[in-house]
Write a protein that holds these residues in place. Structure first.
Motif, PDB file in Angstrom:
ATOM      1  N   UNK B 238       0.691  -1.239   0.061  1.00 47.61           N
ATOM      2  CA  UNK B 238       0.141  -0.166   0.036  1.00 47.61           C
ATOM      3  C   UNK B 238       0.791   1.287   0.158  1.00 47.61           C
ATOM      4  N   UNK B 239       1.961   1.131  -0.397  1.00 42.32           N
ATOM      5  CA  UNK B 239       2.848   2.386  -0.179  1.00 42.32           C
ATOM      6  C   UNK B 239       2.316   3.501  -0.896  1.00 42.32           C
ATOM      7  N   UNK B 240       1.788   3.336  -2.132  1.00 39.47           N
ATOM      8  CA  UNK B 240       1.410   4.912  -2.767  1.00 39.47           C
ATOM      9  C   UNK B 240       0.213   5.248  -1.963  1.00 39.47           C
ATOM     10  N   UNK B 241      -0.506   4.546  -1.415  1.00 38.85           N
ATOM     11  CA  UNK B 241      -1.591   5.105  -0.590  1.00 38.85           C
ATOM     12  C   UNK B 241      -0.950   5.640   0.597  1.00 38.85           C
ATOM     13  N   UNK B 242      -0.121   5.077   1.184  1.00 36.12           N
ATOM     14  CA  UNK B 242       0.571   5.687   2.276  1.00 36.12           C
ATOM     15  C   UNK B 242       1.096   7.083   1.857  1.00 36.12           C
ATOM     16  N   UNK B 243       1.967   7.212   0.932  1.00 38.12           N
ATOM     17  CA  UNK B 243       2.712   8.422   0.608  1.00 38.12           C
ATOM     18  C   UNK B 243       1.403   9.405   0.337  1.00 38.12           C
ATOM     19  N   UNK B 244       0.292   8.963  -0.319  1.00 32.72           N
ATOM     20  CA  UNK B 244      -0.666  10.093  -0.413  1.00 32.72           C
ATOM     21  C   UNK B 244      -1.131  10.431   0.846  1.00 32.72           C
ATOM     22  N   UNK B 245      -1.456   9.505   1.970  1.00 31.44           N
ATOM     23  CA  UNK B 245      -1.803   9.927   3.061  1.00 31.44           C
ATOM     24  C   UNK B 245      -1.102  10.640   3.907  1.00 31.44           C
ATOM     25  N   UNK B 246       0.185  10.728   3.714  1.00 28.08           N
ATOM     26  CA  UNK B 246       1.349  11.468   4.462  1.00 28.08           C
ATOM     27  C   UNK B 246       1.159  12.959   3.981  1.00 28.08           C
ATOM     28  N   UNK B 247       1.184  13.091   2.691  1.00 26.27           N
ATOM     29  CA  UNK B 247       0.973  14.503   2.188  1.00 26.27           C
ATOM     30  C   UNK B 247      -0.249  15.038   2.729  1.00 26.27           C
ATOM     31  N   UNK B 248      -1.557  14.391   2.773  1.00 19.29           N
ATOM     32  CA  UNK B 248      -2.667  14.621   3.379  1.00 19.29           C
ATOM     33  C   UNK B 248      -2.425  15.028   4.770  1.00 19.29           C
ATOM     34  N   UNK B 249      -1.891  14.240   5.599  1.00 19.91           N
ATOM     35  CA  UNK B 249      -1.873  14.551   6.959  1.00 19.91           C
ATOM     36  C   UNK B 249      -0.880  15.922   7.143  1.00 19.91           C
ATOM     37  N   UNK B 250       0.129  15.984   6.521  1.00 22.66           N
ATOM     38  CA  UNK B 250       1.111  17.192   6.701  1.00 22.66           C
ATOM     39  C   UNK B 250       0.363  18.583   6.658  1.00 22.66           C
ATOM     40  N   UNK B 251      -0.635  18.330   5.432  1.00 24.11           N
ATOM     41  CA  UNK B 251      -1.211  19.696   5.204  1.00 24.11           C
ATOM     42  C   UNK B 251      -2.298  20.044   6.074  1.00 24.11           C
ATOM     43  N   UNK B 252      -3.130  19.027   6.533  1.00 25.00           N
ATOM     44  CA  UNK B 252      -4.189  18.951   7.603  1.00 25.00           C
ATOM     45  C   UNK B 252      -3.466  19.716   8.802  1.00 25.00           C
ATOM     46  N   UNK B 253      -2.491  18.867   9.160  1.00 28.54           N
ATOM     47  CA  UNK B 253      -1.976  19.367  10.589  1.00 28.54           C
ATOM     48  C   UNK B 253      -1.393  20.707  10.633  1.00 28.54           C
ATOM     49  N   UNK B 254      -0.925  21.050   9.492  1.00 28.31           N
ATOM     50  CA  UNK B 254      -0.421  22.567   9.683  1.00 28.31           C
ATOM     51  C   UNK B 254      -1.505  23.607   9.496  1.00 28.31           C
ATOM     52  N   UNK B 255      -2.595  23.218   8.989  1.00 28.02           N
ATOM     53  CA  UNK B 255      -3.898  24.075   8.668  1.00 28.02           C
ATOM     54  C   UNK B 255      -5.062  23.875   9.744  1.00 28.02           C
ATOM     55  N   UNK B 256      -5.383  22.743   9.902  1.00 26.09           N
ATOM     56  CA  UNK B 256      -6.657  22.529  10.912  1.00 26.09           C
ATOM     57  C   UNK B 256      -6.618  22.938  12.119  1.00 26.09           C
ATOM     58  N   UNK B 257      -5.244  22.909  12.888  1.00 25.75           N
ATOM     59  CA  UNK B 257      -5.300  23.359  14.469  1.00 25.75           C
ATOM     60  C   UNK B 257      -5.787  24.667  14.422  1.00 25.75           C
ATOM     61  N   UNK B 258      -5.660  25.649  13.591  1.00 27.93           N
ATOM     62  CA  UNK B 258      -6.103  27.119  13.634  1.00 27.93           C
ATOM     63  C   UNK B 258      -7.723  27.235  14.094  1.00 27.93           C
ATOM     64  N   UNK B 259      -8.205  26.474  13.221  1.00 31.18           N
ATOM     65  CA  UNK B 259      -9.870  26.594  13.230  1.00 31.18           C
ATOM     66  C   UNK B 259     -10.314  26.225  14.832  1.00 31.18           C
TER      67      UNK B 259
END
Lengths: 286, 321
Positions: B238-259
């Motif tokens: 599942x490496x391709x999915x994991x890579x995609x997931x990592x990118x999603x997580x990074x973006x989410x974690x650096x932006x969602x905390x604000x709200x």
């Protein structure tokens, strides 16, 4: 070991997994159940101590209050709902259309610059949208569309995430199918609408829900791009209700929360199967 | 490892639009032959460049200027950055908060999404469980504040205080959303609750694409326990999915905390204990209208997000193979 529950048979391992998942799922659902129950509480139950989790005498009074009496907000609450629905609708239609159009050549054509373009899109997956907030604001300001619906829709139409998912999904379409349509004399435009789009229904259903949820919940856009109350969307109205924190508004606040949270969950439930089918092709090769 | 998954290779199945006219000179030929492809791309690219790519460039330029929206931007070199790191203690605090937030919630959320998806994939009735885990991510942080404010209320009416006092863990009600020691952890808890989103679905879908013959082969090779199977077969497949997931997580974690921070702790939060980089950016850009300074904040956030994203990708893609 085999355990029987009614007419179902399962192994003990399966039973443990299901039990654990059920407890966790129930625990995670508590806040959502609370929102529903809270919105239906009459005023005396809203302020009960200890706080009652499940409503005893459900009423729709809070919704009535919210929609009719709007004394501390300057515009009728229905206006916020309209703004939210309208902006979400436009963004969904535009966003899905742009992503699908662009995904088609990226997935199925060979042309100079194709890989470079896709690399840029992949890189853009890592942009937090707020990073570009200031220049976006300047662009919107220069276009003279601050405080209009355009300001809430146009900046959010190009969504790298949407393009990426759509492109991955379109790659599954056999090239022969497209070729044979062309041999029958179809133009690229016809191929796109008659062959490609019907085949990627799961993908665009997924994009509809993802873009809808993102727009519906977005607070940054309306916070930055709107000035007047009549252009604000639901999340901002809620934020205003929170910060006023008045006791009299608690019921209306609970009802507003319910209105805010329900549409995404309902929409998602309708398309869940298709979303999972789309996500199966989402991997990144690195 | 055998051929596992065939998505992502488009070039071999791609078809070329047929040449409309006879080959002519360079540019003419390119646009004659490939014009259709570019035409399909054009609408997206206009918006993509106008509202994403060019703004990134402009933000970088603005970060070297003094700009208050009234006068034209004035170039002032590195002084915004110097101010940020040397004078602005609150900014340094916001970086610390954001990194702490992201480096804990990011990995925890990714792991939890994967494990939950994996467990759900073992059982037969999936739909309802999937919905229960996914639904929180569909909610708006602002709207859910109604619940969290009651749960973490600082008086004895709050659920958290009520239960902890009943169980005897604390004697006095605790000010969860005002005390600087608990503000950030509460926000992280809320974030984790609502973070089993698209990644969870990506993993759930990915699990269904793993070639089942691999599991058979694994059994022959002596893989006995399901956890071994997960580690040696499922995850690498599942490496391709994991890579995609990592990118999603990074973006989410650096932006969602604000709200969440905005809705639970306010802006500014008490003693800035829940101040995020984005809170600082919002404060300077849209409350004080110091656009140059705010642009510098944006550029730093951009570098951090992009750096962490690239770093995580590199780490994961060299790990096996």
């Amino acid at each position: 070991m085999i355990i029987r529950v009614g007419r179902f048979k399962m192994t003990s391992g399966e039973f443990t997994t299901i039990a654990a998942l059920t407890i966790l799922a129930a625990f995670m659902s508590l806040p959502l159940i609370f929102v529903v129950s809270h919105a239906l509480k009459p005023i005396d139950e809203l302020f009960l101590f200890p706080p009652r989790f499940i409503v005893r005498n459900p009423t729709l009074r809070n919704f009535q209050d919210l929609l009719i009496a709007t004394y501390s907000l300057n515009v009728p609450f229905i206006r916020y709902i309209f703004n939210s629905v309208f902006v979400a609708f436009c963004t969904v239609v535009g966003g899905v259309l742009l992503a699908s159009l662009a995904a088609y050549p990226l997935a199925k054509h060979n042309f100079p610059g194709r890989n470079a373009m896709f690399m840029v899109v992949i890189a853009a997956l890592m942009f937090t949208p707020q990073v570009t907030a200031i220049p976006r604001y300047l662009v919107v300001y220069q276009l003279g569309i601050i405080d209009t619906y355009f300001a809430l829709v146009l900046p959010n139409l190009a969504i790298p995430y949407a393009l990426f998912l759509m492109k991955q999904f379109m790659e599954q379409i056999p090239g022969a199918l497209i070729e044979s349509a062309k041999i029958d004399g179809a133009t690229e435009w016809t191929v796109f609408w008659r062959v490609v789009m019907p085949l990627v229904t799961p993908a665009w259903a997924t994009l509809v829900i993802i873009i809808f949820v993102a727009t519906w919940n977005d607070i940054w856009g309306p916070l930055v791009f709107t000035r007047t109350e009549s252009m604000r969307t639901l999340p901002i109205a809620l934020q205003t209700l929170i910060s006023q924190g008045s006791v009299a508004r608690q019921g209306a606040y609970a009802a507003a929360t319910f209105i805010m949270i329900t549409p995404p969950v309902v929409l998602f439930t309708l398309v869940q199967r298709r979303v999972i089918a789309t996500m199966a092709h989402s991997g990144i090769k690195a | 490892m055998a051929e596992v998954k065939s998505s992502g290779t488009g070039s071999d199945t791609a078809t070329q639009p047929r040449a409309v006219s006879a080959p002519k000179t360079g540019m003419q030929r390119i646009f004659g032959q490939y014009g259709v492809s570019y035409a399909f791309l054009l609408p997206y690219m206009i918006f993509f460049f106008a509202f994403l790519i060019i703004p990134v460039g402009v933000a970088i330029w603005l970060s070297f200027t003094y700009f208050n929206m009234l006068e034209a931007p004035r170039v002032i070199g590195w002084s915004n950055y110097r101010l940020l790191f040397l004078e602005d203690d609150i900014f340094v605090l916001s970086i610390r908060n954001t990194l702490f937030f992201a480096f804990i919630t990011g990995p925890v959320s990714l792991t939890a999404s994967f494990l939950l998806a994996w467990f759900i994939n073992q059982i037969r009735v999936r739909t309802l469980y999937a919905l229960a885990f996914y639904a929180p991510s569909l909610t708006s942080a602002i709207a859910m504040a109604v619940v969290w404010r009651i749960v973490f209320s600082g008086d004895r009416y709050g659920y958290m205080n009520y239960f902890l006092m009943r169980l005897g863990f604390i004697q006095e009600p605790f000010l969860w959303l005002i005390d600087q020691r608990t503000m950030l952890p509460v926000i992280m808890f809320v974030m984790l609750w609502m973070s089993m989103g698209n990644n969870f679905l990506v993993f759930l879908a990915g699990l269904q694409t793993v070639n089942t013959e691999l599991y058979e082969a694994g059994k022959v090779d002596g893989i006995a326990h399901p956890l071994q199977e997960m580690w040696y077969i499922t995850l690498p497949s599942m490496k391709p999915q994991v890579l995609f997931g990592v990118i999603n997580a990074v973006v989410l974690m650096f932006s969602a905390g604000f709200e969440i921070s905005l809705s639970l702790a306010g802006l500014p939060s008490p003693l800035y204990a829940a101040h995020m980089i984005l809170s600082h950016l919002y404060d300077y850009a849209f409350i004080r209208f110091e656009m140059g300074y705010a642009a510098a904040i944006a550029v730093i956030l951009f570098i951090i997000t992009f750096g962490v994203g690239q770093g995580a990708l590199r780490l994961l893609s060299t790990k096996d193979e």
